[in-house]
Write an enzyme that holds these catalytic residues in place. Sequence first.
Site, short mmCIF file in Angstrom:
data_model
loop_
_atom_site.label_atom_id
_atom_site.label_comp_id
_atom_site.label_asym_id
_atom_site.label_seq_id
_atom_site.Cartn_x
_atom_site.Cartn_y
_atom_site.Cartn_z
N TYR A 26 0.82 -1.21 0.00
CA TYR A 26 0.00 0.00 0.00
C TYR A 26 0.86 1.26 0.00
O TYR A 26 0.74 2.10 0.89
CB TYR A 26 -0.95 -0.01 1.21
CG TYR A 26 -2.01 -1.09 1.09
CD1 TYR A 26 -3.18 -0.84 0.39
CD2 TYR A 26 -1.82 -2.35 1.64
CE1 TYR A 26 -4.15 -1.82 0.23
CE2 TYR A 26 -2.78 -3.34 1.49
CZ TYR A 26 -3.93 -3.06 0.79
OH TYR A 26 -4.88 -4.04 0.63
N TYR A 82 -12.04 -8.05 6.78
CA TYR A 82 -10.91 -8.00 5.83
C TYR A 82 -10.49 -9.43 5.52
O TYR A 82 -10.26 -10.23 6.42
CB TYR A 82 -9.72 -7.22 6.42
CG TYR A 82 -8.56 -7.23 5.47
CD1 TYR A 82 -8.51 -6.34 4.41
CD2 TYR A 82 -7.55 -8.18 5.58
CE1 TYR A 82 -7.47 -6.38 3.48
CE2 TYR A 82 -6.51 -8.24 4.67
CZ TYR A 82 -6.47 -7.33 3.63
OH TYR A 82 -5.46 -7.39 2.71
N ASP A 141 -12.45 -17.27 8.55
CA ASP A 141 -11.11 -16.85 8.13
C ASP A 141 -10.27 -16.64 9.40
O ASP A 141 -10.41 -15.63 10.09
CB ASP A 141 -11.24 -15.56 7.31
CG ASP A 141 -9.89 -14.98 6.91
OD1 ASP A 141 -8.86 -15.44 7.42
OD2 ASP A 141 -9.88 -14.03 6.09
N LYS A 165 -0.57 -16.87 7.73
CA LYS A 165 0.30 -16.08 8.59
C LYS A 165 1.20 -16.93 9.52
O LYS A 165 2.30 -17.27 9.14
CB LYS A 165 -0.53 -15.09 9.40
CG LYS A 165 -1.14 -13.99 8.53
CD LYS A 165 -1.76 -12.93 9.38
CE LYS A 165 -2.49 -11.87 8.59
NZ LYS A 165 -1.62 -10.87 7.97
N1 PMP Z 1 -7.58 -12.74 5.94
C1 PMP Z 1 -7.23 -12.08 7.05
C2 PMP Z 1 -8.13 -12.14 8.25
C3 PMP Z 1 -6.04 -11.35 7.10
O1 PMP Z 1 -5.71 -10.69 8.21
C4 PMP Z 1 -5.20 -11.34 5.95
C5 PMP Z 1 -3.88 -10.59 5.93
N2 PMP Z 1 -3.87 -9.38 6.57
C6 PMP Z 1 -5.60 -12.05 4.81
C7 PMP Z 1 -6.79 -12.74 4.85
C8 PMP Z 1 -4.75 -12.07 3.56
O2 PMP Z 1 -3.59 -12.78 3.76
P1 PMP Z 1 -2.29 -12.52 2.85
O3 PMP Z 1 -1.83 -11.13 3.15
O4 PMP Z 1 -1.30 -13.57 3.30
O5 PMP Z 1 -2.70 -12.71 1.44
#
Ligand code: PMP
Length: 423
Positions: free
Chosen positions: A15, A143, A244, A273
Amino acid sequence: MMDLEFDKNHIWHPYSSLINPPPVYPIAKAEGIRIFLEDGRGLIDGMSSWWSTLHGYNVPELNAAMQSQMEKMSHVMFGGLTHEPAIELCKKLVELTPEPLQKVFLADSGSVSVEVAIKMALQYWQSQGKPEKNRLLALRNGYHGDTFGAMATCDPVNGMHHLFASQLTQHIFAPAPEPKFDQPCSDEDIAELQQLIEQNHPQLAAVILEPIVQGAGGMRFYSPAYLRKVRDLCDQYDLLLIADEIATGFGRSGKMFACEHADICPDILTLGKALTGGTMTMAATLCTDKVANGICTGEAGVFMHGPTFMGNPMACAVANASIELLLQRNWQQQVQKIETQLKKELEPLKSAAGVADVRVLGAIGVVEMKQPVDNRTLQESLIKRGVWLRPFGKLVYTMPPYIIESEDLTHLTRAMTETLSTL
Ligand code: PMP
């Protein structure tokens, strides 16, 4: 010295602008809970490199796992081939997650694992002869990633993706959950989501949400009772539930998976992650037998996804080592200790003039300001105090590595307190 001029003129950071680039700090190495600037200064990493480095940096056990796997085979295609690190990892994931989640798809990043989850839900309903069930219900302030499918499920206003609105699938959004983590969930609290499901269920494939902790869309913690009600509604109206847990997975919220706070099991679960202890990119999407059987008895008979680096052996090997380390080290106690200390040490900020709210859950501490903060000034001031954080908007928050010692955590919270109480 690193060529920061080249970096500034040629390299995109997350970003970022290449006309008015934000400062980037040159990091020469990282060790334990510290990242070291090129000039030798050590910074306490309060971000765990975006929720990932649970055990800190340069961890001998993780290094050894990568080294030994590299000497055998750093990569091999997963189409038509398999290997021990992947089998071992998928066994571990099936064991650790709730019992109904039995099938694992190894993906390359969090966003890709969300794409995979969405495709699973869509293929499932196609195979049930209901292709019209092709939209998702998502939550505001949610998100789920930066790729197109994932973007379409992020909060359409604060999700950073409104520029692409015309290209995104139009999903249905329920208000962000209001009841806080320690509050019950009244009928009124769930009424709007319930109404949206009642009105739209014939075209809904699934509900997608971040269980308990909404991360990048607001760092909000919500009631387990709310999550239970969503699960019940999904059952009642025959919708799949996609959880998620890319940010919350592996203990961050105080439970191994945040769904456990509500004692529910999703139909599809995404992890990422911390999966590899913050060493290599890898994610996973798990689903139930029902979802997998549905997909595989459908028109295509196969699940339509298969990336080049799927199941990368190095990433699997280090994920195995990271999970073993986590289980050996009594993560619950580590996270509990961080939670208690964050509560005690960040609480005084509640009375600071510029602060709107302070909240802590597991190893996550959030200070929400009344006004958006100037990231650059704040970061500079934190760096002077030996701390690395990456605030955004009104949110200044920390999720430190689980191995942080209490003196270092005090150093971190003091830096936050000193910097924020003067704003
Ligand atoms: N879902 C959630 C809840 C996240 O926090 C993130 C990353 N911030 C993602 C999906 C996307 O993961 P990535 O950045 O490894 O593509």
